[in-house]
Motif scaffolding. Structure first.
Motif, PDB file in Angstrom:
ATOM      1  N   ARG A 109       0.845  -1.202   0.000  1.00 23.76           N
ATOM      2  CA  ARG A 109       0.000   0.000   0.000  1.00 23.76           C
ATOM      3  C   ARG A 109       0.879   1.251   0.000  1.00 23.76           C
ATOM      4  NH1 ARG A 109      -5.134   1.125   0.625  1.00 23.76           N
ATOM      5  NH2 ARG A 109      -5.635   3.192   1.389  1.00 23.76           N
ATOM      6  N   PHE A 110       1.969   1.184   0.763  1.00 25.51           N
ATOM      7  CA  PHE A 110       2.878   2.330   0.868  1.00 25.51           C
ATOM      8  C   PHE A 110       3.549   2.624  -0.479  1.00 25.51           C
ATOM      9  CE2 PHE A 110       7.289   3.792   1.731  1.00 25.51           C
ATOM     10  CZ  PHE A 110       6.974   5.043   2.235  1.00 25.51           C
ATOM     11  N   LEU A 111       4.076   1.598  -1.109  1.00 26.08           N
ATOM     12  CA  LEU A 111       4.834   1.811  -2.355  1.00 26.08           C
ATOM     13  C   LEU A 111       3.935   2.101  -3.553  1.00 26.08           C
ATOM     14  CD1 LEU A 111       7.596  -0.975  -2.151  1.00 26.08           C
ATOM     15  CD2 LEU A 111       7.830   1.457  -1.620  1.00 26.08           C
ATOM     16  N   LEU A 112       2.719   1.548  -3.533  1.00 23.08           N
ATOM     17  CA  LEU A 112       1.887   1.634  -4.734  1.00 23.08           C
ATOM     18  C   LEU A 112       0.716   2.609  -4.618  1.00 23.08           C
ATOM     19  CD1 LEU A 112       1.667  -2.170  -5.667  1.00 23.08           C
ATOM     20  CD2 LEU A 112       3.403  -0.515  -6.298  1.00 23.08           C
ATOM     21  N   VAL A 113       0.338   2.980  -3.386  1.00 25.29           N
ATOM     22  CA  VAL A 113      -0.885   3.782  -3.253  1.00 25.29           C
ATOM     23  C   VAL A 113      -0.661   5.092  -2.496  1.00 25.29           C
ATOM     24  CG1 VAL A 113      -3.282   3.791  -2.445  1.00 25.29           C
ATOM     25  CG2 VAL A 113      -2.265   1.660  -3.275  1.00 25.29           C
ATOM     26  N   ASP A 114      -0.257   4.989  -1.237  1.00 24.24           N
ATOM     27  CA  ASP A 114      -0.286   6.219  -0.421  1.00 24.24           C
ATOM     28  C   ASP A 114       1.068   6.576   0.197  1.00 24.24           C
ATOM     29  OD1 ASP A 114      -0.019   4.277   1.489  1.00 24.24           O
ATOM     30  OD2 ASP A 114      -2.007   4.570   2.398  1.00 24.24           O
ATOM     31  N   GLY A 115       2.138   6.176  -0.437  1.00 25.79           N
ATOM     32  CA  GLY A 115       3.473   6.429   0.127  1.00 25.79           C
ATOM     33  C   GLY A 115       4.118   7.733  -0.318  1.00 25.79           C
ATOM     34  N   GLY A 116       3.306   8.735  -0.696  1.00 27.28           N
ATOM     35  CA  GLY A 116       3.867  10.028  -1.084  1.00 27.28           C
ATOM     36  C   GLY A 116       4.539   9.964  -2.455  1.00 27.28           C
ATOM     37  N   VAL A 117       5.838  10.204  -2.486  1.00 32.76           N
ATOM     38  CA  VAL A 117       6.551  10.298  -3.762  1.00 32.76           C
ATOM     39  C   VAL A 117       6.716   8.926  -4.425  1.00 32.76           C
ATOM     40  CG1 VAL A 117       8.866  10.055  -2.740  1.00 32.76           C
ATOM     41  CG2 VAL A 117       8.595  11.346  -4.849  1.00 32.76           C
TER      42      VAL A 117
ATOM     43  N   TRP B 255       4.075   7.739  -7.080  1.00 29.89           N
ATOM     44  CA  TRP B 255       4.215   8.556  -8.293  1.00 29.89           C
ATOM     45  C   TRP B 255       5.394   8.061  -9.134  1.00 29.89           C
ATOM     46  CZ3 TRP B 255       0.690  11.688 -10.147  1.00 29.89           C
ATOM     47  CH2 TRP B 255      -0.264  12.235  -9.263  1.00 29.89           C
ATOM     48  N   LEU B 256       6.529   7.849  -8.440  1.00 30.66           N
ATOM     49  CA  LEU B 256       7.713   7.376  -9.165  1.00 30.66           C
ATOM     50  C   LEU B 256       7.463   6.003  -9.769  1.00 30.66           C
ATOM     51  CD1 LEU B 256      10.614   8.425  -6.744  1.00 30.66           C
ATOM     52  CD2 LEU B 256      10.080   9.409  -8.977  1.00 30.66           C
TER      53      LEU B 256
ATOM     54  N   ILE C 249      15.834   4.532 -19.152  1.00 26.65           N
ATOM     55  CA  ILE C 249      16.839   4.832 -18.127  1.00 26.65           C
ATOM     56  C   ILE C 249      16.207   5.603 -16.967  1.00 26.65           C
ATOM     57  CG2 ILE C 249      18.910   6.234 -17.686  1.00 26.65           C
ATOM     58  CD1 ILE C 249      19.821   5.473 -20.551  1.00 26.65           C
ATOM     59  N   VAL C 250      15.404   6.624 -17.302  1.00 29.60           N
ATOM     60  CA  VAL C 250      14.739   7.405 -16.247  1.00 29.60           C
ATOM     61  C   VAL C 250      13.794   6.504 -15.450  1.00 29.60           C
ATOM     62  CG1 VAL C 250      13.120   9.301 -15.823  1.00 29.60           C
ATOM     63  CG2 VAL C 250      14.970   9.592 -17.473  1.00 29.60           C
ATOM     64  N   GLY C 251      13.051   5.666 -16.169  1.00 27.65           N
ATOM     65  CA  GLY C 251      12.125   4.742 -15.508  1.00 27.65           C
ATOM     66  C   GLY C 251      12.870   3.770 -14.595  1.00 27.65           C
ATOM     67  N   GLY C 252      14.015   3.296 -15.069  1.00 30.15           N
ATOM     68  CA  GLY C 252      14.828   2.370 -14.262  1.00 30.15           C
ATOM     69  C   GLY C 252      15.336   3.033 -12.994  1.00 30.15           C
ATOM     70  N   LEU C 253      15.762   4.292 -13.115  1.00 32.56           N
ATOM     71  CA  LEU C 253      16.218   5.013 -11.917  1.00 32.56           C
ATOM     72  C   LEU C 253      15.061   5.196 -10.931  1.00 32.56           C
ATOM     73  CD1 LEU C 253      18.553   7.676 -13.606  1.00 32.56           C
ATOM     74  CD2 LEU C 253      19.272   5.951 -11.941  1.00 32.56           C
ATOM     75  N   CYS C 254      13.862   5.493 -11.485  1.00 35.19           N
ATOM     76  CA  CYS C 254      12.671   5.633 -10.615  1.00 35.19           C
ATOM     77  C   CYS C 254      12.398   4.309  -9.895  1.00 35.19           C
ATOM     78  CB  CYS C 254      11.448   6.023 -11.436  1.00 35.19           C
ATOM     79  SG  CYS C 254      11.505   7.686 -12.080  1.00 35.19           S
ATOM     80  N   HIS C 255      12.464   3.216 -10.653  1.00 36.28           N
ATOM     81  CA  HIS C 255      12.183   1.902 -10.084  1.00 36.28           C
ATOM     82  C   HIS C 255      13.185   1.563  -8.973  1.00 36.28           C
ATOM     83  CE1 HIS C 255      11.902  -2.709 -10.762  1.00 36.28           C
ATOM     84  NE2 HIS C 255      11.142  -2.334  -9.752  1.00 36.28           N
ATOM     85  N   LEU C 256      14.465   1.843  -9.231  1.00 34.08           N
ATOM     86  CA  LEU C 256      15.485   1.561  -8.214  1.00 34.08           C
ATOM     87  C   LEU C 256      15.291   2.454  -6.994  1.00 34.08           C
ATOM     88  CD1 LEU C 256      18.634   1.044 -10.459  1.00 34.08           C
ATOM     89  CD2 LEU C 256      17.578  -0.653  -8.977  1.00 34.08           C
ATOM     90  N   TYR C 257      14.896   3.691  -7.222  1.00 35.07           N
ATOM     91  CA  TYR C 257      14.657   4.618  -6.101  1.00 35.07           C
ATOM     92  C   TYR C 257      13.522   4.082  -5.210  1.00 35.07           C
ATOM     93  CZ  TYR C 257      14.393   9.142  -3.710  1.00 35.07           C
ATOM     94  OH  TYR C 257      14.426  10.138  -2.758  1.00 35.07           O
ATOM     95  N   VAL C 258      12.451   3.645  -5.870  1.00 37.94           N
ATOM     96  CA  VAL C 258      11.303   3.102  -5.112  1.00 37.94           C
ATOM     97  C   VAL C 258      11.727   1.839  -4.360  1.00 37.94           C
ATOM     98  CG1 VAL C 258       9.009   2.060  -5.328  1.00 37.94           C
ATOM     99  CG2 VAL C 258       9.586   4.079  -6.671  1.00 37.94           C
ATOM    100  N   THR C 259      12.470   0.983  -5.047  1.00 41.12           N
ATOM    101  CA  THR C 259      12.868  -0.291  -4.432  1.00 41.12           C
ATOM    102  C   THR C 259      13.832  -0.063  -3.270  1.00 41.12           C
ATOM    103  OG1 THR C 259      12.670  -1.340  -6.583  1.00 41.12           O
ATOM    104  CG2 THR C 259      13.862  -2.567  -4.906  1.00 41.12           C
ATOM    105  N   ILE C 260      14.899   0.698  -3.524  1.00 40.72           N
ATOM    106  CA  ILE C 260      15.961   0.826  -2.518  1.00 40.72           C
ATOM    107  C   ILE C 260      15.540   1.768  -1.386  1.00 40.72           C
ATOM    108  CG2 ILE C 260      18.341   1.602  -2.123  1.00 40.72           C
ATOM    109  CD1 ILE C 260      18.914   0.789  -5.061  1.00 40.72           C
TER     110      ILE C 260
END
Lengths: 399, 246
Positions: free
Chosen positions: A268-276, A279-280, A316-327
């Motif tokens: 829920r945090f990562l996919l719905v209501d976790g702020g930034v 979105w990322l 590349i931008v999408g990958g950085l977003c994905h890594l940011y969300v994951t890490i």
């Protein structure tokens, strides 16, 4: 049949010199940032005792994954007999070495004690996947350097396939090892799953192709070499396939978590209501870094180099977003400290951690990317990495 | 009859005799001490497993005796930035999700038998002593923070800036990771950890320390007679710190 030749980057392109200076300046800024973090301590970063891996790790892991994936073209050429990929094989190997070096530089300079690098090279705890990765990373550089030497030495041509096979296996293990760094974190709901290893393999294939597109199309344009429409089409479809593979495994990961009651909070945090983070994830990764580039890679109307580079940059931008969300998102969400209890403390237990990357972190990350790019643009001026053709290659639109 | 003129002489003889006796006996006493004392180089033994038993029924909200004692003992000065402060032990408020019952517990390194921090540390700087204490070798810690990612209890802190006023027995260093040492310097000298001592004097006697392998130790007897648990039994870490009343 026309013969593929390789040459060094010709002429003194104005854009080339500008890029060279820009990269040197960015590396300098990155080094100043690293020195600032080391001399002052990590309080100057956005990291704290909750989010302990920050933006530098996003850049470092991005570069490491891209390095492994950048070798795709060389692997297809040497191992799977794709002779039409051969013109790009050397460049593919060069990208692999340089990107990995950039990533390792970021990783090392972000250590609390970067001066103890020699300790990391001499003390090993073999139960740690991190220690294994030290071998995998340095070994990968060595293997790919040998691979390049074999590819570039006519007398060694007979060994290209076998060395290429070693490099292929090595990079699969390397990206599995990088994924396992997270997969072995049993206490964190965002990780703790074996799927991290195959997911990181597919991310590396997708990101590596994206970096390869941007670098190759730029360098080949400078060199006056254009990919044949057939080869370009194959690589575009391959890129789309890898992106779809990543999207599939990410969907599988999140759906699996949603089935587990104690993982629903992090989902829920990562996919719905976790702020930034949502979105990322949805806008940055799924839409810009996934659906749109897949569409552009598969649609012939977007097959020009300009559209291809744009699509690759979006990956590349999408990958950085994905890594940011994951890490970072994975750390920002609180741990379940005590089963069956809600927790609260003066140490921010039970709370979402708000992480804001600092300028030194950003500078260090960009410095690592710049180091990789600088090594590429210098290497192509010194050694014959870039393809050229004598006569007309069938199907090529030679410039 | 006593001759008053002999008094100084007798006093002199008496003091000399006492002094001689002291000189003769003191080395002997010292030798006994030396024989009984632990050798500095004596390795920790796996016959011992040091552990803590926390009685959540006695621990009270607002009491920070254990936290203050730890900060004093190890010179853990505040940094002025809460999120970066070292927290070797912290007070955590718990609310039972099933009945909203509130509890307060101290939380520190749980000195696990199978510590995730030790398994992931690339250089082996995080290690477990034979007697169960999980420690960090400050000389080989490279500050990668992987152990902090792996710890299920957020029990480790990273030293984000230069530290001053360190205690010789508790070295700290910018750029390295640290956590509760179970006051190894005290335990090796047959004393109890500072938090336990302080909880008994200034707190509510909620902490008991001892050898979990010794059936006669208070902590073992209490653990045998009263129900207790690990904080994350699902992870099967077999922690050296156990909680009663949670």
């Amino acid at each position: 049949m026309d013969k593929i030749r390789f040459q060094v980057l010709a002429g003194t392109h104005t854009g080339y010199r500008l890029l060279l200076w820009l990269l040197i300046i960015l590396i300098g800024i990155g080094l100043i940032a690293a020195h600032h973090m080391e001399s002052q301590g990590h309080w100057v970063t956005g990291m704290d005792n909750r989010v302990v891996w920050g933006l530098p790790h996003v850049f470092a892991i991005f570069l490491i994954l891209s390095a492994s994936g950048a070798l795709n073209t060389a692997s297809i050429s040497s191992v799977f007999g794709g002779s039409d990929y051969q013109p790009l094989a050397r460049l593919s190997g060069l990208l692999a070495v340089t990107l990995l070096t950039g990533g390792l530089a970021v990783l090392v300079l972000d250590l609390g004690r970067p001066d103890r690098l020699v300790v990391a090279m001499t003390y090993y705890n073999f139960s740690s996947v991190f220690a294994w990765n030290v071998f995998l990373y340095t070994g990968f550089v060595l293997v790919v350097l040998i691979y390049l030497w074999v590819m570039m030495t006519p007398q060694m041509r007979g060994y290209v396939r076998s060395v290429g096979m070693v490099a292929l296996i090595w990079r699969l293990i390397l990206t599995s090892g990088t994924g396992a760094i997270f997969g072995f974190l049993v206490a964190r709901d965002a990780y703790d799953t074996a799927i991290m290893a195959p997911l990181f393999i597919l991310m590396s294939l997708s990101l590596g192709m994206a970096v390869f597109w941007v670098s190759t199309l730029t360098l080949c344009r400078w060199n006056g070499y254009l990919l044949s429409p057939e080869l370009s089409g194959k690589l575009r479809r391959l890129s789309a396939l890898f992106i779809l593979g990543v999207l599939y495994l990410v969907a599988l990961h999140h759906l699996t978590n949603l089935y587990m009651a104690h993982h629903q909070g992090i989902e829920r945090f990562l996919l719905v209501d976790g702020g930034v983070y949502p979105w990322l994830f949805w806008l940055g990764f799924v839409l810009c870094g996934g659906i749109v580039p897949v569409w552009w890679f598969l649609d012939r109307r977007f097959s020009t180099p300009a559209w291809t580079v744009t699509a690759a940059l979006m990956v590349i931008v999408g990958g950085l977003c994905h890594l940011y969300v994951t890490i970072i998102g994975g750390q920002a969400y609180p741990l379940r400290l005590v089963s069956g209890y809600r927790v609260d403390s003066g140490f921010y237990d039970g709370e979402i951690t708000h992480y804001l990357p600092s300028l030194p972190e950003l500078a260090l990350g960009i410095g690592g990317v710049s180091l990789a790019l600088l090594m590429i643009v210098v290497a192509v001026r010194i050694l014959p990495f870039l393809p050229t053709v004598t006569g007309s290659l069938p199907g090529s639109n030679q410039g | 009859m006593t001759n008053p003129e002999n008094k100084p002489r007798r006093r002199f003889l008496g003091r000399t005799g006492a002094g001689t006796a002291l000189l003769a006996l003191a080395p002997g006493v010292r030798l006994v001490d030396l024989v009984l004392a632990k050798d500095e180089d004596e390795p920790a033994s796996d016959e011992t497993r040091w552990g803590l038993l926390v009685d959540a029924n006695r621990c009270t909200t607002g009491c920070r005796a254990c936290v203050s004692a730890c900060e004093d003992e190890h010179a853990l000065a505040k940094t002025g930035r809460n999120r970066l402060d070292p927290q070797w032990i912290r007070k955590v408020e718990l609310v039972d999700e099933s009945n909203d019952r509130s509890l307060s517990i101290p939380l520190m390194c749980q000195h696990c038998e199978d510590p995730p921090c030790v398994e992931v540390c690339p250089t082996g700087a995080s290690f477990k002593r034979a007697d169960g204490m999980v420690l960090v070798d400050k000389h080989t810690c490279i500050g990668c923070r992987y152990c902090m990612m792996a710890c299920p209890f957020n029990a480790r802190s990273f030293v984000h800036e230069e530290v001053t006023g360190q205690k010789s027995y508790s070295p700290r260093g910018k750029g390295t990771v640290e956590s509760c040492t179970l006051c190894v310097h005290r335990v090796d000298n047959d004393r109890t950890p500072a938090c336990v001592e302080s909880c008994a004097v200034d707190g509510h006697g909620a902490l008991a320390f001892g050898d979990l392998n010794d059936a006669e130790s208070t902590v073992s007897k209490t653990a045998r007679s009263q129900p207790h648990r690990e904080l994350r039994p699902d992870l099967a870490l077999n922690t050296g710190v156990r909680y009663r009343g949670v």
